[in-house]
Write a protein that holds these residues in place. Structure first.
Motif, PDB file in Angstrom:
ATOM      1  N   GLY A  23       0.847  -1.184   0.000  1.00 51.89           N
ATOM      2  CA  GLY A  23       0.000   0.000   0.000  1.00 51.89           C
ATOM      3  C   GLY A  23       0.883   1.234   0.000  1.00 51.89           C
ATOM      4  N   SER A  51       6.988   1.731  -0.727  1.00 53.45           N
ATOM      5  CA  SER A  51       5.624   1.366  -1.114  1.00 53.45           C
ATOM      6  C   SER A  51       5.623   0.222  -2.120  1.00 53.45           C
ATOM      7  CB  SER A  51       4.901   2.576  -1.720  1.00 53.45           C
ATOM      8  OG  SER A  51       4.754   3.610  -0.785  1.00 53.45           O
ATOM      9  N   HIS A  96       2.543  -1.843  -4.663  1.00 55.27           N
ATOM     10  CA  HIS A  96       1.151  -1.961  -5.078  1.00 55.27           C
ATOM     11  C   HIS A  96       0.963  -3.263  -5.854  1.00 55.27           C
ATOM     12  CE1 HIS A  96       0.182   2.131  -3.835  1.00 55.27           C
ATOM     13  NE2 HIS A  96       1.328   2.498  -4.365  1.00 55.27           N
TER      14      HIS A  96
END
Length: 332
Positions: A204, A213, A215
């Motif tokens: 996330g 991060s 994703h």
């Protein structure tokens, strides 16, 4: 019963705090035990094995899924691109492999090797072994396949295997719940453990300094029966069923939401052993599930059953820092 109990614990760890406070003394006992265990490893009173090749641990400090499996696949592909011969090891949770290492093949049974290893082998095209004794699994790969680097799927707390790089994956939605260690909270180790690892990556959005991060991308659906692949957007405007037997089912449901799909979701405990009744409904609407769940449903799935493959996309700085660390360890 198991599903109800699992949901209740999730509510305790990530929701209301009252019951957690009552059993917090048990967490203190647990914390003392794991600190004693680490002390014994540091002093050499418990044996820890150093392999002749670098070892990268991809783990977490909390119970449940955080997104390790897609990251392991991404990491294996990256290392292959850089000229390494990676081998992957795992406990094989949910499988029957115990003290003897088992090589994972594309046609292995999930009841033997576990569900996640089958997904990893399919997408990484790397040799993989599962065993409760991760040292034995790694030694099998370095001997049989001449792997010159080992990736451990989970195993952050498996101190019998020395490691060169530790990567911790955090669920960006749930983070650390109430912050307690087991059983009052979801933590396997206290938050202070994060200061010792080499890299922290968030499934996330990273919110703390030093975090990276990551994703997930899932744009297609694959039919379990025929292998046909179609864009996920083709299911827009249809009524669907969605299943997820993973650590955080809402993450899969959110992905479908973001794709604009309308569905009725059904969550199962992590590593749930699916039966035909679990994936059948009293209508002909398509059923979508995770790939991890799909490997356990192949024998009884029909043409209305689909899974959604997921790819991890870490931020570019993460791979740069990882390769730099690996180079430093290699020459250090």
């Amino acid at each position: 019963m198991k599903k109800t109990l699992a949901r209740w614990w999730q509510d305790v760890w990530y929701g209301e705090r009252y019951f957690s406070i009552w059993i917090a003394p048990l967490s203190m006992i647990y914390l003392d035990i794991i600190r004693l265990r680490r002390f014994l490893y540091r002093k050499g009173l418990l044996k820890s094995t150093k392999l002749p090749v670098p070892v990268i641990i991809v783990g977490n400090i909390s119970v449940g899924g955080t997104g390790k499996t897609p990251l392991v696949i991404w990491l294996a592909k990256l290392l292959k691109q850089k000229g390494y011969r990676p081998g992957i090891i795992s406990r094989g949770y949910g499988g029957a492999a115990k003290n003897e290492p088992v090589i994972v093949e594309a046609d292995s049974q999930p009841g033997i090797v576990g569900d996640e290893p089958l997904v990893i082998v399919k997408h990484s095209d790397c040799p993989m072994a599962v065993c409760r004794n991760r040292v034995a699994a790694a030694q099998l790969l370095t001997g049989l396949h001449q792997c010159n680097i080992i990736i451990s799927d989970d195993g952050l707390q498996h101190y019998a295997l020395e490691r060169d790089i530790e990567i911790t994956v955090i669920d960006g939605e749930r983070r650390f719940g109430n912050g307690y260690c087991l059983p009052a909270g979801p933590l396997r180790e206290p938050l202070e453990r994060l200061r010792e690892v080499d890299l922290v990556i968030v499934n996330g959005v990273a919110v703390e300094e030093g975090e990276y991060s990551m994703h997930f991308v899932g744009a297609e659906a694959v039919c379990l029966k025929t292998g046909e692949s179609v864009p996920l957007r083709e299911f827009c405007g249809q009524g669907l069923h969605a299943l997820a037997g993973i650590g955080n089912p809402n993450r899969f449901f959110n992905l479908l939401d973001q794709a604009g799909l309308s569905f009725e979701g059904r969550a199962f405990p992590d590593h749930h052993q699916f039966t035909a009744a679990d994936i059948e409904f009293d209508d002909d609407r398509p059923v979508l599930m995770t790939e991890k769940d799909a490997v356990k449903c192949l024998k009884f799935a029909g043409e209305k059953h689909w899974y959604v493959p997921i790819d991890a996309e870490p931020q570019a700085e993460f791979s740069e820092q990882l390769l730099t660390l690996l180079k430093e360890k290699k020459h250090g």
